[in-house]
Scaffold this motif. Structure first.
Motif, mmCIF file in Angstrom:
data_model
loop_
_atom_site.group_PDB
_atom_site.id
_atom_site.type_symbol
_atom_site.label_atom_id
_atom_site.label_comp_id
_atom_site.label_asym_id
_atom_site.label_seq_id
_atom_site.Cartn_x
_atom_site.Cartn_y
_atom_site.Cartn_z
ATOM 1 N N THR A 67 48.061 51.849 32.726
ATOM 2 C CA THR A 67 46.628 51.735 32.402
ATOM 3 C C THR A 67 46.011 53.136 32.450
ATOM 4 N N SER A 108 38.326 47.637 32.451
ATOM 5 C CA SER A 108 39.650 48.243 32.644
ATOM 6 C C SER A 108 40.697 47.555 31.760
ATOM 7 N N ASP A 144 27.696 47.128 39.641
ATOM 8 C CA ASP A 144 28.249 48.350 40.238
ATOM 9 C C ASP A 144 28.730 48.002 41.647
ATOM 10 N N ALA A 145 30.025 48.143 41.867
ATOM 11 C CA ALA A 145 30.609 47.777 43.171
ATOM 12 C C ALA A 145 29.996 48.567 44.321
ATOM 13 N N TYR A 189 43.548 55.670 49.318
ATOM 14 C CA TYR A 189 43.557 54.495 48.442
ATOM 15 C C TYR A 189 44.361 53.368 49.104
ATOM 16 N N VAL A 200 38.650 42.946 39.855
ATOM 17 C CA VAL A 200 39.632 43.866 39.255
ATOM 18 C C VAL A 200 39.308 45.337 39.534
ATOM 19 N N PHE A 201 38.020 45.648 39.752
ATOM 20 C CA PHE A 201 37.641 47.062 39.824
ATOM 21 C C PHE A 201 38.388 47.778 40.948
ATOM 22 N N GLY A 202 38.548 49.074 40.763
ATOM 23 C CA GLY A 202 39.231 49.886 41.766
ATOM 24 C C GLY A 202 39.069 51.355 41.408
ATOM 25 N N GLY A 223 52.601 46.572 41.179
ATOM 26 C CA GLY A 223 53.289 47.849 41.406
ATOM 27 C C GLY A 223 52.711 48.845 40.415
ATOM 28 N N VAL A 226 51.426 49.947 36.868
ATOM 29 C CA VAL A 226 50.960 49.325 35.624
ATOM 30 C C VAL A 226 50.460 50.446 34.704
ATOM 31 N N LYS A 236 43.171 49.556 50.174
ATOM 32 C CA LYS A 236 43.823 48.361 49.621
ATOM 33 C C LYS A 236 44.446 47.514 50.743
ATOM 34 N N ARG A 239 30.035 48.398 35.206
ATOM 35 C CA ARG A 239 28.930 49.342 35.430
ATOM 36 C C ARG A 239 28.131 49.555 34.166
ATOM 37 N N THR A 244 46.611 55.254 35.609
ATOM 38 C CA THR A 244 47.902 55.907 35.863
ATOM 39 C C THR A 244 48.365 56.780 34.693
HETATM 40 N N1 LIG Z 1 47.406 50.791 37.296
HETATM 41 C C1 LIG Z 1 48.173 50.598 38.355
HETATM 42 O O1 LIG Z 1 49.326 51.086 38.412
HETATM 43 C C2 LIG Z 1 47.695 49.740 39.493
HETATM 44 C C3 LIG Z 1 48.629 49.410 40.507
HETATM 45 C C4 LIG Z 1 48.204 48.622 41.570
HETATM 46 C C5 LIG Z 1 46.918 48.163 41.615
HETATM 47 N N2 LIG Z 1 46.012 48.504 40.626
HETATM 48 C C6 LIG Z 1 44.655 47.967 40.740
HETATM 49 O O2 LIG Z 1 44.395 47.196 39.587
HETATM 50 C C7 LIG Z 1 42.985 47.185 39.321
HETATM 51 C C8 LIG Z 1 42.743 47.571 37.868
HETATM 52 O O3 LIG Z 1 43.202 48.889 37.723
HETATM 53 P P1 LIG Z 1 43.494 49.615 36.343
HETATM 54 O O4 LIG Z 1 44.847 50.182 36.456
HETATM 55 O O5 LIG Z 1 43.170 48.706 35.193
HETATM 56 O O6 LIG Z 1 42.498 50.808 36.538
HETATM 57 P P2 LIG Z 1 41.385 51.512 35.636
HETATM 58 O O7 LIG Z 1 41.771 51.440 34.213
HETATM 59 O O8 LIG Z 1 41.147 52.844 36.280
HETATM 60 O O9 LIG Z 1 40.154 50.579 35.884
HETATM 61 C C9 LIG Z 1 39.388 50.628 37.022
HETATM 62 C C10 LIG Z 1 38.126 49.854 36.697
HETATM 63 O O10 LIG Z 1 37.327 49.834 37.869
HETATM 64 C C11 LIG Z 1 36.015 50.040 37.461
HETATM 65 N N3 LIG Z 1 35.200 50.621 38.509
HETATM 66 C C12 LIG Z 1 35.407 51.758 39.213
HETATM 67 N N4 LIG Z 1 34.385 51.969 40.063
HETATM 68 C C13 LIG Z 1 33.515 50.934 39.883
HETATM 69 C C14 LIG Z 1 32.276 50.587 40.449
HETATM 70 N N5 LIG Z 1 31.687 51.343 41.384
HETATM 71 N N6 LIG Z 1 31.668 49.460 40.035
HETATM 72 C C15 LIG Z 1 32.231 48.673 39.088
HETATM 73 N N7 LIG Z 1 33.393 48.951 38.487
HETATM 74 C C16 LIG Z 1 34.032 50.075 38.887
HETATM 75 C C17 LIG Z 1 36.090 51.008 36.289
HETATM 76 O O11 LIG Z 1 34.887 50.876 35.566
HETATM 77 P P3 LIG Z 1 34.349 51.929 34.478
HETATM 78 O O12 LIG Z 1 34.906 51.399 33.190
HETATM 79 O O13 LIG Z 1 32.874 51.805 34.604
HETATM 80 O O14 LIG Z 1 34.882 53.272 34.882
HETATM 81 C C18 LIG Z 1 37.313 50.493 35.570
HETATM 82 O O15 LIG Z 1 36.982 49.517 34.631
HETATM 83 C C19 LIG Z 1 42.370 48.162 40.333
HETATM 84 O O16 LIG Z 1 41.849 47.445 41.418
HETATM 85 C C20 LIG Z 1 43.551 48.999 40.768
HETATM 86 O O17 LIG Z 1 43.332 49.547 42.043
HETATM 87 C C21 LIG Z 1 46.387 49.272 39.579
#
Ligand SMILES: NC(=O)c1ccc[n+]([C@@H]2O[C@H](COP(=O)([O-])OP(=O)(O)OC[C@H]3O[C@@H](n4cnc5c(N)ncnc54)[C@H](OP(=O)(O)O)[C@@H]3O)[C@@H](O)[C@H]2O)c1
Length: 243
Positions: free
Chosen positions: A183, A11, A59-60, A148, A83-85, A179, A181, A152, A33, A186
């Motif tokens: 990425t 991510s 794989d989570a 979600y 970090v995964f989500g 809050g 981010v 969390k 994964r 989003t």
């Molecule tokens: N972006 C935001 O605004 C925001 C705000 C608050 C919290 N967060 C949290 O921050 C963290 C990082 O989020 P991000 O924004 O960088 O999101 P992202 O780009 O969607 O990344 C999510 C990551 O989780 C991995 N993932 C999903 N299912 C998985 C599984 N079953 N096993 C292993 N890996 C898995 C994905 O892997 P693949 O590459 O294999 O798909 C991806 O790399 C997450 O926990 C998210 O909930 C994000």
């Protein structure tokens, strides 16, 4: 130098974290994964920062594989960043259990499954740091993302209890509540620029807070106060809002 395991290393936030920890000279274990997607990052980190890095399949949702995955790491990590989500679709999840369970199991059960194993190891070694990326969405349920958000919320409570437990054996647990981010998660949303952090800023905040053994980190910092207000809106008013 300490070894850092990053779970969900593909991510945007994880890549920024990998770069931050590599710049500080840490050894990296990158897990995702599809480990193939991490090869170019691994090589770039090795060349740019002259650090050791390895990639691993993780794989989570494959709970039964977690113990063997952890055992297979070249060395037990000193710092583990979860970090995964999966944001998923609230609307779809309301009617489709497959989507709802994927949201709940990725953000909560999967994290608990692997961190239980990490915690046992760190408790027995009497040291280590666990960093869990939760979300401000867990601070109060809203109609737009309560599947979600509830996963969390569970993860935040889990990290709080784990911090309490591991403190007595010398390991530290930090909860991160980002809050907005910018990425991949989003990219389909219209986020307010002033409230939105870049992954590099979040990574820098996490690195600094972990060095200082902070317990709970809101990033950007002002989300702590935004959530304080949101948590205190009386329920009769809150339920009428379409948040
Ligand atoms: N972006 C935001 O605004 C925001 C705000 C608050 C919290 N967060 C949290 O921050 C963290 C990082 O989020 P991000 O924004 O960088 O999101 P992202 O780009 O969607 O990344 C999510 C990551 O989780 C991995 N993932 C999903 N299912 C998985 C599984 N079953 N096993 C292993 N890996 C898995 C994905 O892997 P693949 O590459 O294999 O798909 C991806 O790399 C997450 O926990 C998210 O909930 C994000």
């Amino acid at each position: 130098m300490p070894t850092v395991l990053i779970l969900g290393a593909g991510s945007d936030m994880a890549v920024a974290l990998a770069r931050r920890y590599a710049a500080a000279g840490h050894t990296l274990q990158l897990a995702a994964r599809n480990p193939g997607q991490l090869r170019s990052l691994e090589q770039d980190l090795r060349i740019r920062h002259r650090i050791a890095a390895t990639v691993h399949a993780f794989d989570a949702l494959d709970f039964d594989s977690h113990a063997a995955f952890y055992q297979s790491l070249p060395t037990p990590p000193d710092i583990v960043i979860c970090v995964f989500g999966y944001l998923g679709s609230q609307e779809k999840g309301q009617a489709d259990w497959k989507e709802a369970s994927r949201i709940l199991h990725t953000n909560f059960t999967g994290a608990v499954s692997i961190l239980n194993i990490v915690a046992e190891d760190m408790a027995s070694r009497g040291k280590g740091t666990i960093i869990g990326i939760s979300s401000v969405a867990g601070d109060r349920g809203r109609m737009s993302n309560y599947l979600y958000g509830s996963a969390k919320a569970g993860f935040t409570a889990y990290l709080s209890g784990l911090r309490n437990r591991l403190w007595h054996s010398g390991a530290h647990v930090m909860t991160v509540e980002p809050g907005f981010v910018a990425t991949q998660m989003t990219q389909h949303l219209k986020l307010p620029p002033l409230l939105t952090a870049q992954p590099d800023q979040v990574a820098a905040d996490i690195f600094k807070a972990a060095e200082n053994k902070k317990n709970v980190l809101y990033t950007k910092w002002f989300w702590k106060y935004i959530m304080l207000i949101i948590k205190n809106v009386p329920e009769p008013i809150f339920k009428k809002k379409k948040l």
